[in-house]
Write an enzyme that holds these catalytic residues in place. Structure first.
Site, PDB file in Angstrom:
ATOM      1  N   ASP A 218       0.862  -1.189   0.000  1.00 21.48           N
ATOM      2  CA  ASP A 218       0.000   0.000   0.000  1.00 21.48           C
ATOM      3  C   ASP A 218       0.899   1.240   0.000  1.00 21.48           C
ATOM      4  OD1 ASP A 218      -2.199   1.798   0.388  1.00 21.48           O
ATOM      5  OD2 ASP A 218      -3.328   0.189   1.317  1.00 21.48           O
ATOM      6  N   HIS A 241       2.371   2.061  -3.168  1.00 20.44           N
ATOM      7  CA  HIS A 241       1.490   3.033  -3.826  1.00 20.44           C
ATOM      8  C   HIS A 241       2.017   4.468  -3.744  1.00 20.44           C
ATOM      9  CE1 HIS A 241      -2.109   0.021  -3.305  1.00 20.44           C
ATOM     10  NE2 HIS A 241      -1.068  -0.499  -3.930  1.00 20.44           N
TER      11      HIS A 241
END
Ligand SMILES: *[C@@H]1O[C@H](CO)[C@@H](O)[C@H](O)[C@H]1NC(C)=O
Ligand SMILES: *[C@@H]1O[C@H](CO)[C@@H](O)[C@H](O)[C@H]1NC(C)=O
Length: 394
Positions: A218, A241
């Site tokens: 993430d 991310h």
């Protein structure tokens, strides 16, 4: 008689001050968890021993250090609660292992530090969240899994030279903290592990993060509502991310985010690089005063992106434009490769267009199908100068 009493009292005071002075300088008193019964076999639950070691160290009238020596220690959910008498260190030389089954954990965090001033977490050891088995069973209705390390209302403190791996949820979550430095930290989880944010920061100010490496499934770093004066430099991010502001605009009464500097960082094989994301909603706040400088992108899907219609779980209602005002954001010397054609995306709010967005010396190339890199703008005001690859849409 009276004079003698005064003399005795003054002498006593001087002795107390001397004692405090030497306490501040001498080596910290060490509280070794194995002296409290902790066993480094990777199987025995050592939660109680760790709690007792912390409790004694925290009460100690001088510098103290909770020491976890080499070896593998299993511990369940623990809250290390302050305030403590004096500065305190948690020195981890070995490996801490979380139970692999989250349902035996008594809290939605694994290790948490709360209300501590002058805390140092260090030692070169690892926090192993043992997340692999719980990632597989996540679905939309699952209860939140425990965050590995949580710092709440921790001030004037340092986290350095530790590793956090395979968290069940986020690795490190920071809330309500001030003057907190994070350096030489390594964070890792597989690129496809769900929700394993590296460092999440909310409602915190005066933070510095440097010389660290973060690869997760993430966000590498996520900066949320109410955070200000955050300096990030020399951070390697990937997979993951990217460094994200937000998402914002999801909840009512969110606070502004301002004063972010990201310098000398590298992103490799990430989905995003520098991202600001807000939901299309009427929750209002201001995001301002950001500088991104000297950033290397290596095979990044969205190197530069502002997305004010962020929708992680489609479909979303996009009728209400985002009420988050984004302004004064400078991108200076951002270079490398974009794995998709659109290297620069500014998708701002129709109702609150982005203001004063500055692009200076951008060199982001795209190799592959579709031709060279492009940029996309909507509802954005700003200027560009210096080299502009892709051609600026500002
Ligand atoms: C954090 O780093 C800054 C800059 O190096 C320094 O001024 C500050 O004192 C540090 N804070 C702590 C708690 O170590
Ligand atoms: C970034 O790198 C440059 C060049 O190596 C250096 O001069 C500068 O001090 C660095 N800045 C930070 C904040 O690390």
């Amino acid at each position: 008689m009276g004079l003698l009493m005064v003399f005795v009292r003054v002498l006593f005071l001087i002795l107390v001050m001397l004692q405090m002075g030497t306490n501040a300088k001498i080596q910290p008193k060490v509280f070794d968890v194995t002296r409290y019964g902790a066993i480094a076999n990777g199987r025995t639950d050592n939660t109680k021993a760790f709690e007792r070691a912390w409790s004694d160290a925290c009460k100690w009238n001088g510098k103290s250090r909770v020491l976890v020596p080499r070896g593998t220690f299993l511990v369940g959910s623990i809250t290390f609660l302050g305030p403590c008498k004096y500065s305190i260190a948690f020195t981890l030389k070995g490996i801490l292992k979380a139970p692999s089954n989250p349902s035996v954990m008594t809290s939605d965090q694994w290790i948490s530090f709360r209300y501590v001033n002058q805390l140092a977490v260090n030692g070169g050891g690892s926090f192993d969240g043992q997340g692999a088995s719980s990632w597989k069973s996540i679905n939309k209705n699952s209860k939140a899994l425990p965050i590995s390390l949580r710092f709440e209302f921790v001030k004037n403190s340092r986290i350095s030279k530790i590793t956090s791996m395979n968290s069940k949820n986020a690795h490190i979550s920071i809330f309500g903290c001030e003057n907190l430095n994070i350096s030489n930290v390594k964070i890792s989880a597989p690129g496809d592990s769900p929700n394993t944010d590296g460092i999440k920061i909310g409602n915190s100010k005066r933070m510095r993060i440097w010389s660290s490496s973060i690869g997760t499934g993430d966000d590498c770093i996520a900066i949320l509502s109410g955070s200000s004066n955050i300096d990030i430099s020399d951070v390697f991010c990937g997979p993951g991310h990217g460094i994200s502001i937000g998402s914002l605009g999801k909840y009512l009464n969110e606070k502004n985010v301002w004063g972010l500097s990201v310098k000398n960082c590298t992103f490799r094989d990430t989905t995003n690089g520098l991202r600001i994301k807000t939901h299309a909603s009427s929750s209002a706040s201001i995001v301002s005063g950001f500088t991104y400088q000297n950033i290397h992108m290596d095979n990044v899907e969205n190197p530069i992106i502002i997305d004010q219609q962020y929708c992680p779980y489609p479909p979303c209602n996009l009728q209400t434009p985002s009420h988050v005002q984004i302004k004064d954001v400078t991108y200076n010397n951002i270079w490398g490769t974009s794995s998709t054609k659109v290297a620069v995306t500014f998708q701002c709010s129709q109702k609150f267009p982005c203001k004063n967005i500055v692009l200076n010396d951008i060199n982001l190339v795209h190799h592959g199908p579709g031709g060279s890199a492009t940029s996309q703008c909507s509802h954005v005001n700003g200027v560009s100068s210096g080299r502009q690859i892709p051609p600026s849409c500002l």
